[in-house]
Design a protein around this motif. Structure first.
Motif, PDB file in Angstrom:
ATOM      1  N   ALA A   2       0.848  -1.194   0.000  1.00 27.09           N
ATOM      2  CA  ALA A   2       0.000   0.000   0.000  1.00 27.09           C
ATOM      3  C   ALA A   2       0.881   1.241   0.000  1.00 27.09           C
ATOM      4  O   ALA A   2       1.860   1.303   0.713  1.00 27.09           O
ATOM      5  CB  ALA A   2      -0.872   0.013   1.247  1.00 27.09           C
ATOM      6  N   LYS A  23     -11.054   6.898  -1.779  1.00 26.02           N
ATOM      7  CA  LYS A  23     -10.292   5.932  -2.593  1.00 26.02           C
ATOM      8  C   LYS A  23     -10.585   6.141  -4.082  1.00 26.02           C
ATOM      9  O   LYS A  23      -9.684   6.159  -4.914  1.00 26.02           O
ATOM     10  CB  LYS A  23     -10.642   4.504  -2.170  1.00 26.02           C
ATOM     11  N   ASP A  29      -4.359   2.191  -7.659  1.00 23.84           N
ATOM     12  CA  ASP A  29      -3.941   1.425  -6.491  1.00 23.84           C
ATOM     13  C   ASP A  29      -3.178   2.272  -5.483  1.00 23.84           C
ATOM     14  O   ASP A  29      -2.439   1.748  -4.658  1.00 23.84           O
ATOM     15  CB  ASP A  29      -3.041   0.262  -6.941  1.00 23.84           C
ATOM     16  N   GLN A  32      -5.116   2.146   0.013  1.00 19.32           N
ATOM     17  CA  GLN A  32      -5.759   0.927   0.501  1.00 19.32           C
ATOM     18  C   GLN A  32      -6.537   1.247   1.776  1.00 19.32           C
ATOM     19  O   GLN A  32      -6.057   2.004   2.629  1.00 19.32           O
ATOM     20  CB  GLN A  32      -4.683  -0.131   0.795  1.00 19.32           C
TER      21      GLN A  32
END
Ligand SMILES: Cc1cc2nc3c(=O)[nH]c(=O)nc-3n(C[C@H](O)[C@H](O)[C@H](O)COP(=O)(O)O)c2cc1C
Length: 174
Positions: A2, A23, A29, A32
């Protein structure tokens, strides 16, 4: 691994919803999510930057799982990582304890030497007292889903514009 860890507590799900919206706004990505009821501070060790979000419950209290989580936290989990805070509360129902849990979280993290970012103007809120106020500003983003849900999108956009460069900068440099 993360890059940014968003650690949140929730009772009725509002804070989880906001965590998911954050998010989404980061995309990809980069971030997290961790429910503090289901993890320990060691999950922060893999993160290069942190966001911590909490509702205020009881009479100006931390959610129990967050109190437990913060009790296990030490400075090694925080290092020099930037940490941005947000809090949910109800300024009409709890005007004298408005988002106190945000202030309690801030105090604990500051004591551990965290590099705290993302303070937020108290303009546009009506309340009597709040532990989250320091030098006239909130110590993190304040959202009121009970009374001002219509302002949440705009507030999130503005706050993220402010904290994103520093949070993402940490993941590049780190
Ligand atoms: C039992 C209870 C106590 C609350 N106490 C406070 C409080 O002291 N201060 C405050 O600002 N909000 C208080 N709230 C409002 C919540 O913080 C707010 O509804 C928040 O959006 C809940 O988030 P969650 O769904 O993630 O638990 C309280 C709500 C409940 C149900």
């Amino acid at each position: 691994m993360a890059k940014i860890g968003l650690f949140y507590a929730t009772d009725t799900g509002n804070t989880r919803k906001i965590a998911k919206q954050i998010k989404k706004r980061f995309g990809g990505d980069d971030i997290q999510l961790f429910d503090v009821a289901k993890t320990t501070p060691d999950a922060m060790l893999d993160c290069e930057a942190l966001i911590v979000g909490t509702p205020t419950l009881g009479d100006g209290e931390l959610p129990e799982p967050l109190a437990e989580f913060l009790g296990q936290l030490d400075s090694s989990h925080l290092h020099s990582k930037p940490v941005a805070l947000f809090g949910l509360g109800d300024q009409v129902g709890y005007p004298a304890e408005f988002v106190d849990a945000l202030g309690i979280t801030y105090k604990k993290l500051r004591k551990l030497g965290a590099h705290l970012i993302g303070s937020w103007s108290a303009d546009g809120y009506e309340f009597e007292k709040s532990k989250a106020l320091h030098d006239g500003a909130f110590v993190g983003l304040v959202l009121d889903q009970d009374n001002q849900a219509d302002l949440t999108d705009e507030r999130l956009d503005e706050w993220l514009e402010q904290v994103k460069p520093e949070l993402l900068g940490a993941t590049v440099a780190g």
